[in-house]
Design a protein around this motif. Sequence first.
Motif, PDB file in Angstrom:
ATOM      1  N   UNK A   1       0.832  -1.212   0.000  1.00  0.00           N
ATOM      2  CA  UNK A   1       0.000   0.000   0.000  1.00  0.00           C
ATOM      3  C   UNK A   1       0.865   1.260   0.000  1.00  0.00           C
ATOM      4  N   UNK A   2       1.973   1.219   0.699  1.00  0.00           N
ATOM      5  CA  UNK A   2       2.875   2.375   0.764  1.00  0.00           C
ATOM      6  C   UNK A   2       3.497   2.669  -0.600  1.00  0.00           C
ATOM      7  N   UNK A   3       3.919   1.622  -1.286  1.00  0.00           N
ATOM      8  CA  UNK A   3       4.559   1.798  -2.595  1.00  0.00           C
ATOM      9  C   UNK A   3       3.596   2.345  -3.648  1.00  0.00           C
ATOM     10  N   UNK A   4       2.298   2.106  -3.460  1.00  0.00           N
ATOM     11  CA  UNK A   4       1.307   2.615  -4.412  1.00  0.00           C
ATOM     12  C   UNK A   4       1.171   4.132  -4.356  1.00  0.00           C
TER      13      UNK A   4
ATOM     14  N   UNK B   1      -0.173   1.360  11.409  1.00  0.00           N
ATOM     15  CA  UNK B   1       0.290   2.738  11.447  1.00  0.00           C
ATOM     16  C   UNK B   1       1.783   2.768  11.727  1.00  0.00           C
ATOM     17  N   UNK B   2       2.430   3.842  11.351  1.00  0.00           N
ATOM     18  CA  UNK B   2       3.832   4.070  11.686  1.00  0.00           C
ATOM     19  C   UNK B   2       3.913   5.026  12.869  1.00  0.00           C
ATOM     20  N   UNK B   3       4.619   4.612  13.909  1.00  0.00           N
ATOM     21  CA  UNK B   3       4.880   5.485  15.057  1.00  0.00           C
ATOM     22  C   UNK B   3       6.341   5.921  14.997  1.00  0.00           C
ATOM     23  N   UNK B   4       6.570   7.233  14.899  1.00  0.00           N
ATOM     24  CA  UNK B   4       7.939   7.741  14.777  1.00  0.00           C
ATOM     25  C   UNK B   4       8.601   7.756  16.153  1.00  0.00           C
ATOM     26  N   UNK B   5       9.783   7.158  16.253  1.00  0.00           N
ATOM     27  CA  UNK B   5      10.446   7.080  17.560  1.00  0.00           C
ATOM     28  C   UNK B   5      11.829   7.730  17.576  1.00  0.00           C
ATOM     29  N   UNK B   6      12.344   8.090  16.432  1.00  0.00           N
ATOM     30  CA  UNK B   6      13.636   8.787  16.388  1.00  0.00           C
ATOM     31  C   UNK B   6      13.706   9.610  15.110  1.00  0.00           C
ATOM     32  N   UNK B   7      13.680  10.943  15.292  1.00  0.00           N
ATOM     33  CA  UNK B   7      13.770  11.846  14.135  1.00  0.00           C
ATOM     34  C   UNK B   7      14.831  12.903  14.450  1.00  0.00           C
TER      35      UNK B   7
ATOM     36  N   UNK C   1       0.243   8.773   4.930  1.00  0.00           N
ATOM     37  CA  UNK C   1       0.103   7.690   5.893  1.00  0.00           C
ATOM     38  C   UNK C   1      -1.352   7.384   6.266  1.00  0.00           C
ATOM     39  N   UNK C   2      -2.225   8.382   6.474  1.00  0.00           N
ATOM     40  CA  UNK C   2      -3.624   8.028   6.777  1.00  0.00           C
ATOM     41  C   UNK C   2      -4.262   7.165   5.692  1.00  0.00           C
ATOM     42  N   UNK C   3      -3.971   7.478   4.422  1.00  0.00           N
ATOM     43  CA  UNK C   3      -4.542   6.700   3.323  1.00  0.00           C
ATOM     44  C   UNK C   3      -3.966   5.288   3.299  1.00  0.00           C
TER      45      UNK C   3
END
Length: 874
Positions: A409-412, A647-653, A671-673
């Motif tokens: 789904x992400x690659x689309x 979902x992706x949870x960001x933990x280090x930016x 990401x929501x889509x």
Amino acid sequence: MSVTSVLKNENATKEDTNIGFQNSDFDVIIESARQVIAPLWPISTFAARNPWMGLEKQSFDQVAGWLKHTRDVDIYPSVSMILSAKRKGEIDESFVKESLQRWLDSQSFNISQDKVEHFCHSALKLDSLPSNLLSSHELEKLAEEFSELNTNNIDHGSMQPISSHIKGQDSERLLDILDYHVIKWCKLYLDDSQAGWKMPNREDGFYRAWKRLTQYDPALSKKQRDSLKDFPQDAKSALKKALYALEIPESQLQSYLEGHLLSLPGWAGMMLWRSQQSNHEQKLLTEYLAVRVSMEYALMKPYLPISKPIPENKVSIGHLLASWVHWGGLSIEEWSNMSVSEQNEYLTLAYQFDDIVRRKIWLEAWELTYTNRLIQKINFKQSQTNDKKSTLAQLAFCIDVRSEPFRRQLEKEGPFETIGIAGFFGLPIATCELGNKHSHSSLPVILKPQNKIKELAEENAFNSYQQRKKIVNSLSNTFKNMKQNVLSSLLLPELSGPWLTLQMVARSFTPRSADPFIHKLRESWLRKPNTKLSLDHVHNTEEELPVGFSKEEKVKYVNQALKLMGLTANFAPLVVICGHGSQSTNNPYASALECGACGGAAGGFNAKVLATLCNLPEVREELSSEGIEIPEDTVFVAAEHKTTVDELEWIYIPELSEAAKEAFDRIQAIMPKVSEHANAERLSQLPNFKRKLNKPTAEAHRFATDWSEVRPEWGLARNAAFIIGQRELTKECDLEGRAFLHNYDWKQDENGDLLANIMAGPGTVSQWINLQYYASTVAPHYYGSGNKATQTVTSGIGVMQGNGSDLLAGLPWQSVMKSDDEAYHSPLRLLIVIQAPNEYVERLLKEDSVFREKVQNGWVRLANVDPEGRWKNW
């Protein structure tokens, strides 16, 4: 599976507790016997386990026959599962014919080919023999007239405990009484702080603690207690004495101990696991056997000596004859006109083409059908002109099958490249979160950590956080102590009732709001400060593992991870290292939904460590000298893929470059889509949903927080393949969340080391996961753990059904079944597909004898795709 004794002494006497057995030889027997069980981890650190890992030197078919003969455990899919798969179109019947032909080619019968094929094809319809035919008086008479069929039965070699053949005064088998006692003592010894009172003398070991306490056990009679009073203090000597007193022949000692281990494989497996964790308990399995067999002697003593039961291998001639009448169209008149030798040939065919062989043929056809359909999906004409320069971000996910739909789904949604790698990212670490005294391994259970990484914070912030944490822990411990204290437990409902009632009502009727509120309330109280990682090596002799990494180790682990990902050039501006974790409430099997390899550890911590290392200037400088040039504006970040809610949870930016910021913002925007589509695909597979979902993401969050939900997600159910190759091979292919995907470029692996490492690590773990799901589906009563709703968490280490069952080792019913009658998981042995020239696979098989054994003995299936796009089954 036959057993060969290694004990030699003919001059033993009953008074001699050593009874003539040499210690070293006895150790060999116990070590050989323990191969029939597998280590069992505590449920809090659940790790997928191959229940047959010690038996892979035998073929899958041999082990299947041995288990059926010794334990009446069937490890081929049932007829109902096969027919259900056939109805759903998962089995192409042309492959059934192919599989049958291979079987026929390996046999030889003095019967016309037409009749053999007619009989076998009819029998493969899997319909049951009519009951009126089986009970036919005429058939019974013909069967009685026929002399016993010579089937040349092979002794599968597992001697059942003699207590299984004796019934007590209440008509209960002594073996069941023995199991009851052993379960009771195992629960006491293995308790992990669940009980208020600990087992006395536990520090002296299982056998000695049991020996002291058993003299006060009211469940045993005085005579039974007295018979154990003079047993040796040493476990091995006691085991020898009990075996000798039970008159077990030396040639059958290993087989006899195997029988005892298989009686309660869960509790025995936990003892085996504990014995492998420390030197203090390395003889724990011997102690377990000593307790069990000594207790068997105490129960059996009034019945000794007993005549040994003769195993019955008698074949039902009537059943074989009925199968020829029903499936072969044979008339009674035709049978009567045959010679004895002809009759024997017909019955031999019916005997050999039994129910197990028929279901084996269907399983092979099921597997071949999946393989054929995978071939049709794979992109053999992959583009060799991918424009890597246009890629905005590269995202490395765990090979876990749940990553595949999310990656697709992400690659689309944009110019993103996804990568598959084992989710611990090659970092052999134990992690220690802020304020914790104890660390936990954050890598596959087949490996041992080499370094410890701690979370650190500024001193003032850390001290304040610790004080708040101590208050929370103190309240929790006080609550637990009050529950277990006789007097305070009377007052506890009055004090805690209003709060717990409110919590129960909120969680029951508004789970999606209540659980996040409670979680945020706790987090806002604790206020965990910002942390950093102890990546630099610190010399500390008090630590059992080195804290942090040396400079050489930093470079080595980053180099290794990038090569395993195939990411050594053409870096995008943003590289996201994605661990994965799950979320569920009120779920003893919560850790089973985390990483299937790492003992329930989520991958976010490892992702953060690797991303941080990749951003270090000194690491990049060393990598550059080794030919891996990471552009200055490329930034590594870390996230965690939450599999229950996709979902992706960001933990280090860290600070982002302009190009990396653009890529990050793009991912955030889509990401929501991506989550909506991934959740819609995943939730549609759950049995509760037959309708189209309007808000799949919201519904996924309800599943994650609802404490009455027995199936928050399917986990790794329906896994069937492990594909090792470039993403272009599977990109845009809907693999239905059934494939483990590991990146691999054979052109960068001239000596085959990368492929060997992938097979030894992720390949082994994927096979364990596959066979864990397989076993829990085909034999749930023996290898599964039953219904979640009726499970009892015991001793803090695992689950039972009721209060006196085996420690259940496998997956719950809800993890593999759609309903009482329909399986969700397809029990197929793992198909490993390698994208590499044939000679790479040949070299792998030649150099890796363990993997070669698995392929040859049918524990995994192997295929490869060569550079010309040709598929080959090995």
